[in-house]
Design a protein around this motif. Structure first.
Motif, mmCIF file in Angstrom:
data_model
loop_
_atom_site.group_PDB
_atom_site.id
_atom_site.type_symbol
_atom_site.label_atom_id
_atom_site.label_comp_id
_atom_site.label_asym_id
_atom_site.label_seq_id
_atom_site.Cartn_x
_atom_site.Cartn_y
_atom_site.Cartn_z
ATOM 1 N N SER A 128 0.665 -1.324 0.367
ATOM 2 C CA SER A 128 -0.164 0.487 0.200
ATOM 3 C C SER A 128 0.716 1.187 -0.122
ATOM 4 O O SER A 128 2.188 1.115 -0.054
ATOM 5 C CB SER A 128 -0.784 -0.255 1.360
ATOM 6 N N GLU A 160 -3.582 4.309 -0.960
ATOM 7 C CA GLU A 160 -3.345 3.309 -2.492
ATOM 8 C C GLU A 160 -3.585 2.437 -1.203
ATOM 9 O O GLU A 160 -2.352 1.712 -0.922
ATOM 10 C CB GLU A 160 -2.771 3.507 -2.994
ATOM 11 N N LEU A 161 -4.570 1.204 -2.162
ATOM 12 C CA LEU A 161 -4.215 -0.578 -2.342
ATOM 13 C C LEU A 161 -3.363 -0.745 -3.592
ATOM 14 O O LEU A 161 -3.820 -0.504 -4.233
ATOM 15 C CB LEU A 161 -5.202 -0.903 -2.054
ATOM 16 N N LYS A 220 -4.274 -6.125 -6.185
ATOM 17 C CA LYS A 220 -5.454 -6.083 -6.726
ATOM 18 C C LYS A 220 -6.228 -6.841 -5.454
ATOM 19 O O LYS A 220 -7.444 -5.948 -5.743
ATOM 20 C CB LYS A 220 -5.292 -6.455 -8.610
ATOM 21 N N ASN A 249 -6.861 -6.464 -2.602
ATOM 22 C CA ASN A 249 -7.170 -5.892 -1.455
ATOM 23 C C ASN A 249 -7.695 -4.054 -2.455
ATOM 24 O O ASN A 249 -8.765 -4.230 -0.887
ATOM 25 C CB ASN A 249 -6.214 -5.598 -0.818
ATOM 26 N N LYS A 250 -8.130 -4.267 -3.498
ATOM 27 C CA LYS A 250 -9.198 -3.024 -3.429
ATOM 28 C C LYS A 250 -10.145 -3.899 -3.334
ATOM 29 O O LYS A 250 -10.623 -4.485 -3.717
ATOM 30 C CB LYS A 250 -8.656 -3.086 -5.079
ATOM 31 N N GLY A 251 -11.144 -3.002 -2.824
ATOM 32 C CA GLY A 251 -12.843 -2.572 -2.228
ATOM 33 C C GLY A 251 -12.468 -3.873 -1.235
ATOM 34 O O GLY A 251 -13.964 -3.673 -0.610
ATOM 35 N N LYS A 252 -11.671 -4.290 -0.313
ATOM 36 C CA LYS A 252 -11.813 -4.967 0.673
ATOM 37 C C LYS A 252 -12.250 -4.141 2.205
ATOM 38 O O LYS A 252 -11.330 -3.190 2.215
ATOM 39 C CB LYS A 252 -10.947 -5.548 1.074
ATOM 40 N N LEU A 292 -8.757 1.208 2.558
ATOM 41 C CA LEU A 292 -8.804 2.838 1.718
ATOM 42 C C LEU A 292 -9.090 4.183 2.496
ATOM 43 O O LEU A 292 -9.940 3.537 2.411
ATOM 44 C CB LEU A 292 -9.397 2.682 -0.064
#
Length: 149
Positions: free
Chosen positions: A45, A62-63, A66, A68-71, A86
């Motif tokens: 991150s 920023e993550l 990929k 982990n995006k939206g977690k 995020l």
């Protein structure tokens, strides 16, 4: 002739002040840092470390993984429970103590656990982040790299 010497002296003093300020700024933990998984070494991150009310905080801006995006932080407790990772504030309330920042906490969004925390600059662009339970010997360390903007 005397006025010219005074002007030159004033210009030199201003230049020295600006250079000193830039050097001090470079030696601060404040800024944007790339984090790495301490087990795999993979980029995780981008964390922005900032000062608020005289204390040091850090939030994920920023993550990089990929998956982990939206977690959300489902294992977190309290106000952080089910918040998106995020934007999550993971470093809270550190104070400067000589060459180290400590006295605050760090959150591991993966486990939801909160640890005592210390930060120290290894160099102007390398940050040592230590999370621990009780005493500093019982914990883990990550190295973060400053992102130049």
């Amino acid at each position: 002739m005397k006025k010219l010497k005074i002007v030159k002296l004033n210009n030199c003093l201003v230049l020295l002040f600006v250079l000193f300020f830039q050097i001090v700024q470079c030696q601060s933990v404040l800024g944007t840092w790339k984090t790495f998984d301490d087990e795999t070494g993979k980029e995780k991150s981008i964390v922005e470390i900032y000062e608020q009310d005289g204390k040091i905080y850090g939030k994920i801006i920023e993550l990089l993984e990929k998956e982990n995006k939206g977690k959300k932080c489902i294992k977190c407790n309290g106000a952080d429970k089910d918040k998106p990772i995020l934007g999550l504030v993971i470093i809270r309330g550190l104070s400067k103590d000589e060459d180290e920042y400590n006295g605050g906490k760090i959150l591991d969004p993966k486990s939801g656990k909160i640890y005592k925390c210390s930060l120290s600059l290894e160099s102007k662009d390398k940050l040592t982040v230590r999370g621990y339970i009780g005493i500093s010997l019982l914990g883990r360390t990550q190295k973060w790299i400053r992102i130049k903007k």
